[in-house]
Design an enzyme around this catalytic site. Structure first.
Site, PDB file in Angstrom:
ATOM      1  N   GLY A   1       1.502   3.144  -2.488  1.00  0.00           N
ATOM      2  CA  GLY A   1       1.145   4.075  -3.569  1.00  0.00           C
ATOM      3  C   GLY A   1       1.872   3.685  -4.847  1.00  0.00           C
ATOM      4  O   GLY A   1       2.143   4.535  -5.703  1.00  0.00           O
ATOM      5  N   LYS A   2       2.159   2.395  -4.991  1.00  0.00           N
ATOM      6  CA  LYS A   2       2.870   1.913  -6.190  1.00  0.00           C
ATOM      7  C   LYS A   2       2.083   2.191  -7.462  1.00  0.00           C
ATOM      8  O   LYS A   2       2.657   2.464  -8.505  1.00  0.00           O
ATOM      9  CB  LYS A   2       3.097   0.395  -6.113  1.00  0.00           C
ATOM     10  CG  LYS A   2       4.083  -0.039  -5.074  1.00  0.00           C
ATOM     11  CD  LYS A   2       4.228  -1.540  -5.058  1.00  0.00           C
ATOM     12  CE  LYS A   2       3.000  -2.279  -4.593  1.00  0.00           C
ATOM     13  NZ  LYS A   2       2.592  -2.068  -3.208  1.00  0.00           N
TER      14      LYS A   2
ATOM     15  N   ASP B   1       0.817  -1.228   0.000  1.00  0.00           N
ATOM     16  CA  ASP B   1       0.000   0.000   0.000  1.00  0.00           C
ATOM     17  C   ASP B   1       0.842   1.266   0.000  1.00  0.00           C
ATOM     18  O   ASP B   1       0.460   2.278   0.588  1.00  0.00           O
ATOM     19  CB  ASP B   1      -0.955   0.036   1.212  1.00  0.00           C
ATOM     20  CG  ASP B   1      -1.832  -1.183   1.286  1.00  0.00           C
ATOM     21  OD1 ASP B   1      -2.297  -1.641   0.238  1.00  0.00           O
ATOM     22  OD2 ASP B   1      -2.037  -1.698   2.403  1.00  0.00           O
TER      23      ASP B   1
ATOM     24  N   LYS C   1       2.683  10.373  -0.894  1.00  0.00           N
ATOM     25  CA  LYS C   1       1.827  10.906   0.178  1.00  0.00           C
ATOM     26  C   LYS C   1       2.549  11.877   1.122  1.00  0.00           C
ATOM     27  O   LYS C   1       2.262  11.888   2.320  1.00  0.00           O
ATOM     28  CB  LYS C   1       1.206   9.750   0.977  1.00  0.00           C
ATOM     29  CG  LYS C   1       0.479   8.749   0.100  1.00  0.00           C
ATOM     30  CD  LYS C   1      -0.389   7.825   0.912  1.00  0.00           C
ATOM     31  CE  LYS C   1      -1.145   6.889  -0.008  1.00  0.00           C
ATOM     32  NZ  LYS C   1      -2.111   6.065   0.685  1.00  0.00           N
TER      33      LYS C   1
ATOM     34  N   GLN D   1       1.894  -5.848  -3.249  1.00  0.00           N
ATOM     35  CA  GLN D   1       2.296  -5.940  -1.833  1.00  0.00           C
ATOM     36  C   GLN D   1       3.645  -5.211  -1.632  1.00  0.00           C
ATOM     37  O   GLN D   1       3.929  -4.293  -2.367  1.00  0.00           O
ATOM     38  CB  GLN D   1       2.358  -7.393  -1.359  1.00  0.00           C
ATOM     39  CG  GLN D   1       1.000  -8.049  -1.193  1.00  0.00           C
ATOM     40  CD  GLN D   1       0.431  -8.589  -2.491  1.00  0.00           C
ATOM     41  OE1 GLN D   1       1.125  -9.235  -3.250  1.00  0.00           O
ATOM     42  NE2 GLN D   1      -0.821  -8.338  -2.757  1.00  0.00           N
TER      43      GLN D   1
ATOM     44  N   GLY E   1      -4.563  -4.246  -4.085  1.00  0.00           N
ATOM     45  CA  GLY E   1      -5.550  -3.220  -4.385  1.00  0.00           C
ATOM     46  C   GLY E   1      -4.819  -1.965  -4.793  1.00  0.00           C
ATOM     47  O   GLY E   1      -4.123  -1.359  -3.990  1.00  0.00           O
ATOM     48  N   HIS E   2      -4.893  -1.628  -6.065  1.00  0.00           N
ATOM     49  CA  HIS E   2      -4.172  -0.460  -6.585  1.00  0.00           C
ATOM     50  C   HIS E   2      -5.174   0.593  -7.038  1.00  0.00           C
ATOM     51  O   HIS E   2      -6.052   0.305  -7.837  1.00  0.00           O
ATOM     52  CB  HIS E   2      -3.295  -0.869  -7.780  1.00  0.00           C
ATOM     53  CG  HIS E   2      -2.183  -1.796  -7.401  1.00  0.00           C
ATOM     54  ND1 HIS E   2      -1.516  -2.568  -8.308  1.00  0.00           N
ATOM     55  CD2 HIS E   2      -1.624  -2.057  -6.208  1.00  0.00           C
ATOM     56  CE1 HIS E   2      -0.590  -3.270  -7.677  1.00  0.00           C
ATOM     57  NE2 HIS E   2      -0.642  -2.979  -6.404  1.00  0.00           N
TER      58      HIS E   2
ATOM     59  N   GLY F   1     -11.039  -3.147   2.887  1.00  0.00           N
ATOM     60  CA  GLY F   1     -11.715  -2.065   3.608  1.00  0.00           C
ATOM     61  C   GLY F   1     -11.310  -1.964   5.069  1.00  0.00           C
ATOM     62  O   GLY F   1     -11.905  -1.229   5.839  1.00  0.00           O
TER      63      GLY F   1
HETATM   64  P1  IMP Z   1      -2.685 -12.628   1.969  1.00  0.00           P
HETATM   65  O1  IMP Z   1      -1.775 -12.094   0.925  1.00  0.00           O
HETATM   66  O2  IMP Z   1      -4.128 -12.357   1.689  1.00  0.00           O
HETATM   67  O3  IMP Z   1      -2.401 -14.066   2.274  1.00  0.00           O
HETATM   68  O4  IMP Z   1      -2.378 -11.829   3.340  1.00  0.00           O
HETATM   69  C1  IMP Z   1      -1.148 -11.965   4.032  1.00  0.00           C
HETATM   70  C2  IMP Z   1      -0.733 -10.649   4.661  1.00  0.00           C
HETATM   71  O5  IMP Z   1      -0.381  -9.717   3.637  1.00  0.00           O
HETATM   72  C3  IMP Z   1      -1.824  -9.967   5.469  1.00  0.00           C
HETATM   73  O6  IMP Z   1      -1.227  -9.276   6.546  1.00  0.00           O
HETATM   74  C4  IMP Z   1      -2.435  -8.971   4.495  1.00  0.00           C
HETATM   75  O7  IMP Z   1      -3.055  -7.884   5.154  1.00  0.00           O
HETATM   76  C5  IMP Z   1      -1.193  -8.541   3.748  1.00  0.00           C
HETATM   77  N1  IMP Z   1      -1.486  -8.079   2.381  1.00  0.00           N
HETATM   78  C6  IMP Z   1      -1.805  -8.838   1.310  1.00  0.00           C
HETATM   79  N2  IMP Z   1      -1.970  -8.069   0.227  1.00  0.00           N
HETATM   80  C7  IMP Z   1      -1.745  -6.815   0.610  1.00  0.00           C
HETATM   81  C8  IMP Z   1      -1.745  -5.553  -0.091  1.00  0.00           C
HETATM   82  O8  IMP Z   1      -1.967  -5.465  -1.301  1.00  0.00           O
HETATM   83  N3  IMP Z   1      -1.436  -4.468   0.663  1.00  0.00           N
HETATM   84  C9  IMP Z   1      -1.124  -4.556   1.979  1.00  0.00           C
HETATM   85  N4  IMP Z   1      -1.122  -5.681   2.667  1.00  0.00           N
HETATM   86  C10 IMP Z   1      -1.421  -6.815   1.985  1.00  0.00           C
END
Ligand code: IMP
Length: 444
Positions: A15-16, A13, A333, A223, A40-41, A304
């Protein structure tokens, strides 16, 4: 010509999406190399907000080839839903490609992800419940369904005839959930395959041909570094390799193809889900970081969930520079800090048990949870930066803050973002053709 990897340098997250959107303009191909619908971008382009989970945001520019690479895990239902929403908004799928080798997130992966999390009690990871871990686990166990399997009815049937009864044992006996109907799953996923068919191909071959033709390729990580399966804060990580090395495996290229690695960091820090976060601010500061600016409100795009917020951490920043071999940094940011009287930055850790002080992480193990941040304090600039268009426009204190991060991480800051819109971006040096980073012997 330059082939560039964009990685998240923190906990995701960062801001990529804004940075990849900016760089996509000059790219011929945009490749997503890992992760799945957990990402989520958000991109704000021409006053419109687009949210991406699986599809590279490069699709906003027509004529770019957008690839979902072999290292990804794809939930076909999510893919088809996201794509049809984008098509309705007038975007073009003519150059969208999906790797034959990407793995498919199946309904049992989603169910097991949720049930497993629930069963962990206070050891939960805080996953996005998008089936990511179970899909990658099946890939490693050689029990996965690949995108190519959705196109071969006999192959899909044979695999599911073996898999579903086994998954049903887990669902029914371990988690007390209803069993899946093998025939229904088969028919649904065969149909998804037909809907995806026109996009499916050997994407690595397309990338290699583009390298030959000296095209510009952008490899987009999802991520962040500290969520990397190998190099992140295990077990509080995702199940793929968001780091720069992951681009090679996840796109199907050799490391010699990559010219440059750009890291993206927020001017502060956030984390969603569980796991250690040494600079986390749980009180008023955290709340202010979370709430500041309606548009930037710190809530996960995918789930969310409110994001945990804290100060910038240069110890983790230096770690990220090392693990990714960053050439430069984009700081996003900055405007979120505009109203703070005091801004802190973590420059070292003190081990809560031994009181020893570390400038660099002793190791990325469980020790992170015993580390207390040692802060340096900055006076806030208390001025809006969102209209600044050049480095010189930034308040002196903001310049000082950016320079301090660059000095601490021993990496140039090439881009500073001061708002969500495309034009709220300050280019300090060319992130792609700027001078190659020279490693100095001793970091200050
Ligand atoms: P998973 O990828 O759904 O298995 O989640 C594993 C961990 O990575 C959790 O702590 C999620 O909140 C975190 N996570 C997964 N995708 C994202 C993302 O796009 N942004 C931030 N955290 C993420």
């Amino acid at each position: 010509m330059a082939n560039v990897v964009v990685v998240g340098a923190q906990f995701g997250d960062e801001g990529k999406a804004k940075v990849t959107d900016l760089l996509s303009k000059n790219a011929d191909i945009v490749v997503r190399y890992q992760g799945g619908a957990n990402a989520g971008h958000t991109v704000v382009a021409n006053g419109n907000t687009y949210k991406f989970h699986l599809i590279p945001s490069g699709i906003l520019y027509s004529g770019k080839t957008c690839i979902l690479g072999p290292g990804m895990v794809i939930d076909p239902k999510a893919f088809i839903g996201e794509l049809s929403a984008l098509l309705k908004r007038g975007l073009d799928d003519a150059n969208l490609k999906v790797s034959t080798c990407a793995h498919v997130t199946m309904p049992y992966h989603l169910l097991i992800d949720a049930a497993e999390e629930e069963s962990r009690g206070n050891q939960k990871i805080g996953t996005t419940k998008r089936g990511i871990g179970p899909t990658y686990a099946d890939k490693c166990a050689r029990s996965g369904i690949r995108v190519e399997d959705l196109l071969e009815k006999d192959v899909l049937k044979a695999k599911l005839d073996w898999l579903i009864p086994r998954k049903n044992v887990i669902l029914e006996r371990l988690y007390n959930l209803p069993a899946l109907n093998s025939k229904e799953v088969y028919e649904t996923y065969l149909e998804y395959g037909q809907q995806m068919k026109k996009y499916v191909c050997d994407t690595s071959a397309i990338i290699f041909q583009s390298v030959r033709e000296k095209k510009n390729i952008l490899f987009e990580g999802a991520q962040g570094t500290l969520l990397d399966l190998d190099h992140g804060s295990y077990p509080y990580v995702t199940s793929s390799s968001p780091t720069a090395g992951g681009a090679c495996i996840g796109a199907g290229i050799g490391p010699t193809i990559i010219d440059r690695v750009i890291g993206v960091s927020k001017s502060y820090m956030t984390r969603v889900g569980e796991g250690p976060f040494p600079t986390e601010q749980s009180g008023a500061i955290g709340e202010q970081l979370r709430q500041v600016g309606k548009a930037w409100a710190e809530v996960g795009v995918t789930t969310g969930r409110p994001r945990r917020c804290g100060w910038f951490d240069t110890v983790l920043g230096r770690y990220s520079v090392r693990i990714n071999g960053l050439d430069c940094l984009a700081i996003t940011k900055l405007d979120v800090l505009d109203e703070f009287d005091e801004i802190k930055i973590c420059v070292a850790y003190r081990d809560a048990k031994t009181k020893e002080v570390y400038k660099d992480l002793p190791s990325i193990t469980g020790c992170l949870q015993y580390m207390e941040p040692v802060y340096e304090s900055f006076t806030g600039w208390r001025k809006s930066t969102s209209e600044c268009v050049s480095y010189n426009d930034l308040p002196a204190q903001a310049q000082k803050y950016i320079n301090f991060i660059a000095e601490q991480l021993d990496v140039p800051v090439a881009i500073v973002s001061v708002g969500q819109n495309r034009d709220q971006t300050i280019i300090i040096e060319d992130p792609i053709h700027g001078p190659k980073r020279v490693l100095t012997k001793n970091v200050k």
